[in-house]
Design an enzyme around this catalytic site. Structure first.
Site, PDB file in Angstrom:
ATOM      1  N   HIS A  13       0.872  -1.201   0.000  1.00 30.42           N
ATOM      2  CA  HIS A  13       0.000   0.000   0.000  1.00 30.42           C
ATOM      3  C   HIS A  13       0.897   1.234   0.000  1.00 30.42           C
ATOM      4  O   HIS A  13       1.497   1.573   1.017  1.00 30.42           O
ATOM      5  CB  HIS A  13      -0.911   0.012   1.232  1.00 30.42           C
ATOM      6  CG  HIS A  13      -1.865   1.170   1.263  1.00 30.42           C
ATOM      7  ND1 HIS A  13      -3.218   1.000   1.450  1.00 30.42           N
ATOM      8  CD2 HIS A  13      -1.680   2.503   1.142  1.00 30.42           C
ATOM      9  CE1 HIS A  13      -3.811   2.189   1.434  1.00 30.42           C
ATOM     10  NE2 HIS A  13      -2.889   3.117   1.248  1.00 30.42           N
ATOM     11  N   HIS A  15       1.558   5.404  -1.716  1.00 33.43           N
ATOM     12  CA  HIS A  15       1.202   6.573  -2.530  1.00 33.43           C
ATOM     13  C   HIS A  15       2.469   7.152  -3.145  1.00 33.43           C
ATOM     14  O   HIS A  15       3.384   7.548  -2.412  1.00 33.43           O
ATOM     15  CB  HIS A  15       0.515   7.640  -1.671  1.00 33.43           C
ATOM     16  CG  HIS A  15      -0.754   7.144  -1.048  1.00 33.43           C
ATOM     17  ND1 HIS A  15      -1.973   7.253  -1.667  1.00 33.43           N
ATOM     18  CD2 HIS A  15      -0.969   6.490   0.122  1.00 33.43           C
ATOM     19  CE1 HIS A  15      -2.911   6.706  -0.894  1.00 33.43           C
ATOM     20  NE2 HIS A  15      -2.324   6.236   0.193  1.00 33.43           N
ATOM     21  N   LYS A  99      -9.361  -0.094  -5.831  1.00 36.40           N
ATOM     22  CA  LYS A  99      -9.399   0.568  -4.528  1.00 36.40           C
ATOM     23  C   LYS A  99     -10.745   1.233  -4.281  1.00 36.40           C
ATOM     24  O   LYS A  99     -11.226   2.020  -5.098  1.00 36.40           O
ATOM     25  CB  LYS A  99      -8.274   1.607  -4.452  1.00 36.40           C
ATOM     26  CG  LYS A  99      -8.161   2.342  -3.135  1.00 36.40           C
ATOM     27  CD  LYS A  99      -7.672   1.451  -1.994  1.00 36.40           C
ATOM     28  CE  LYS A  99      -7.805   2.123  -0.643  1.00 36.40           C
ATOM     29  NZ  LYS A  99      -6.679   2.988  -0.318  1.00 36.40           N
ATOM     30  N   HIS A 136     -10.516   1.261   1.858  1.00 36.50           N
ATOM     31  CA  HIS A 136     -10.265   2.266   2.905  1.00 36.50           C
ATOM     32  C   HIS A 136     -11.445   2.164   3.865  1.00 36.50           C
ATOM     33  O   HIS A 136     -12.534   2.644   3.569  1.00 36.50           O
ATOM     34  CB  HIS A 136     -10.145   3.674   2.314  1.00 36.50           C
ATOM     35  CG  HIS A 136      -9.807   4.690   3.364  1.00 36.50           C
ATOM     36  ND1 HIS A 136      -8.567   5.277   3.465  1.00 36.50           N
ATOM     37  CD2 HIS A 136     -10.541   5.188   4.397  1.00 36.50           C
ATOM     38  CE1 HIS A 136      -8.555   6.098   4.515  1.00 36.50           C
ATOM     39  NE2 HIS A 136      -9.743   6.064   5.090  1.00 36.50           N
ATOM     40  N   HIS A 174      -4.635  -0.546   5.887  1.00 39.12           N
ATOM     41  CA  HIS A 174      -4.135   0.215   7.050  1.00 39.12           C
ATOM     42  C   HIS A 174      -5.046   0.116   8.272  1.00 39.12           C
ATOM     43  O   HIS A 174      -5.628   1.103   8.708  1.00 39.12           O
ATOM     44  CB  HIS A 174      -3.856   1.676   6.694  1.00 39.12           C
ATOM     45  CG  HIS A 174      -4.867   2.359   5.797  1.00 39.12           C
ATOM     46  ND1 HIS A 174      -6.202   2.407   6.074  1.00 39.12           N
ATOM     47  CD2 HIS A 174      -4.730   3.006   4.625  1.00 39.12           C
ATOM     48  CE1 HIS A 174      -6.830   3.066   5.122  1.00 39.12           C
ATOM     49  NE2 HIS A 174      -5.962   3.436   4.223  1.00 39.12           N
ATOM     50  N   ASP A 247       1.458   2.709   3.532  1.00 41.76           N
ATOM     51  CA  ASP A 247       0.607   3.895   3.356  1.00 41.76           C
ATOM     52  C   ASP A 247       1.455   5.159   3.371  1.00 41.76           C
ATOM     53  O   ASP A 247       0.962   6.231   3.752  1.00 41.76           O
ATOM     54  CB  ASP A 247      -0.506   3.948   4.402  1.00 41.76           C
ATOM     55  CG  ASP A 247      -1.602   4.948   4.046  1.00 41.76           C
ATOM     56  OD1 ASP A 247      -1.721   5.302   2.856  1.00 41.76           O
ATOM     57  OD2 ASP A 247      -2.316   5.384   4.959  1.00 41.76           O
TER      58      ASP A 247
HETATM   59  C1  NCD Z   1      -3.429   9.211   1.988  1.00 46.09           C
HETATM   60  C2  NCD Z   1      -2.955  10.240   0.959  1.00 46.09           C
HETATM   61  O1  NCD Z   1      -2.408  11.279   1.370  1.00 46.09           O
HETATM   62  O2  NCD Z   1      -3.089   9.988  -0.236  1.00 46.09           O
HETATM   63  N1  NCD Z   1      -3.463   9.834   3.281  1.00 46.09           N
HETATM   64  C3  NCD Z   1      -3.412   9.216   4.476  1.00 46.09           C
HETATM   65  O3  NCD Z   1      -3.543   9.884   5.509  1.00 46.09           O
HETATM   66  N2  NCD Z   1      -3.216   7.916   4.591  1.00 46.09           N
HETATM   67  C4  NCD Z   1      -4.754   8.658   1.589  1.00 46.09           C
HETATM   68  C5  NCD Z   1      -5.157   7.422   2.373  1.00 46.09           C
HETATM   69  O4  NCD Z   1      -4.587   6.353   2.203  1.00 46.09           O
HETATM   70  O5  NCD Z   1      -6.088   7.523   3.182  1.00 46.09           O
HETATM   71 ZN    ZN Z   2      -3.257   5.112   1.599  1.00 45.26          ZN
END
Ligand code: NCD
Ligand code: ZN
Length: 347
Positions: A13, A15, A99, A136, A174, A247
């Site tokens: 997971h 970003h 997702k 999520h 998460h 995450d």
């Molecule tokens: C994530 C993001 O910034 O893209 N933020 C977070 O707090 N985890 C989005 C997510 O996974 O909820």
């Molecule tokens: Zn995330």
């Protein structure tokens, strides 16, 4: 134990953002992980296989020279996702899941699902083609207390969904609460969860330590110590239903240190090292390898990695800021020590 050799891990997971921001953060992940499941919450979101293919090419092109890192792509589920697009996703080897963001639940989730019934055709197609749903798991009703949103989601949304689609493979992303751990352990086959470093290292006091700490704010928000302990027990407990998903979610420092700060913690620069700290705290360093390198690959039905990485107990200090395109970002543990070091990392 001061030295640990494990199979190279994967991040299930992550970003990565895009363009110059992507180029800034990707090397940290490539140095540690062989593969990562890349979240589709860009602006605009990655809703089609064609968009995922293009985004994948941009990620491949941004890898440091010599890196063999493999991005595993996801589609962003919307009210309008068609069964046809799901079948395309199933046929595309580089797409590993879809997702589900409840609309409004988190960063860039405005295009998410507004009512679960609207995506039943897509979920039917995912179940039929065996495409995993990545969830999520937070209720979006603003009257639900922010610390109870995960638990509310389990009762109101996730449990009924798992029952209605009994063959659908689901990753509860998460997880942050004892409730989520109990749900996953008692659930039917095909249900697993990812666990972040922050949710096993910190409890919600870290949000308010000597003042408001925006760099500890992420979604789902940190929970009480009782929950942190239960999630750490799950991560280190040996069940194949739990695996690593950082995450890691980079935001510019100015966007976090703001009157309305963004949710997201950046941990890619020290990800596996931070998990090692948490596993050492639990006295279960021997369980780091299955959690970080085996369970996720097995769930996604991908081969386990072949090479190894070496971690040594040799503290280092994290930079106060890192470059983030034209901006800077404040990494997890900024200016403070991480106890474990990845061999070959000279930060
Ligand atoms: C994530 C993001 O910034 O893209 N933020 C977070 O707090 N985890 C989005 C997510 O996974 O909820
Ligand atoms: Zn995330």
């Amino acid at each position: 134990m001061d030295k640990l050799v494990i199979t190279r891990p994967d991040d299930w997971h992550l970003h990565l953002r895009d363009d110059a921001l992507l180029a800034s953060v990707l090397p940290y992940t490539c140095a540690r992980f062989s593969r990562a499941v890349v979240m589709p919450n860009l602006d605009p979101p990655i809703t089609t296989v064609a968009q995922a293919a293009e985004y994948r090419q941009r990620i491949l092109a941004a890898r440091p020279a010599g890196s063999s890192f493999t991005p595993l792509m996801t589609l962003y589920l919307t009210d309008d996702t068609s069964a046809g697009e799901i079948r395309k996703a199933a046929a595309a080897e580089f797409v590993v899941g879809v997702k589900y963001y409840p609309a409004g639940a988190t960063t860039l989730s405005a295009a998410g699902v507004t009512a679960i019934e609207k995506v039943y055709p897509a979920l039917d197609a995912m179940q039929a083609a065996d495409v995993p749903l990545l969830v999520h798991g937070e209720a979006t009703d603003p009257t639900v207390d922010v610390f109870d949103r995960e638990r509310a989601f389990i009762d109101q949304a996730l449990a009924p969904l798992a029952q209605k689609f009994p063959q659908l493979r689901i990753v509860f992303e998460h997880i942050t609460t004892a409730d989520a751990v109990e749900f996953v352990l008692a659930a039917r086959r095909g249900i697993a969860a990812t666990i972040t470093p922050q949710h096993i290292l910190l409890n919600r006091n870290a949000l308010f330590a000597q003042g408001l700490q925006p760099h500890h704010y992420c979604l789902p928000v940190l929970k009480r110590e009782r929950h942190r302990r239960r999630v750490l027990e799950a991560a280190t407990g040996g069940s194949e239903r739990f695996f690593l998903g950082t995450d890691s979610a980079p935001h510019a420092t100015a966007d976090k240190q703001s009157a309305c700060g963004c949710a997201g913690i950046f941990s890619a620069h020290a990800a596996i090292e931070l998990y090692a700290e948490a596993f050492a705290e639990a006295g279960r360093l021997d369980r780091l390898e299955p959690f970080a390198s085996h369970h996720g690959a097995d769930f996604y039905r991908l081969p386990r990695n072949q090479e190894n990485i070496t971690l040594t107990k040799n503290p280092w200090t994290v930079s106060r800021t890192l470059k983030f395109g034209q901006h800077d970002l404040t990494p997890f543990r900024a200016g403070a020590e991480v106890a474990w070091r990845l061999e070959g990392n000279d930060d």
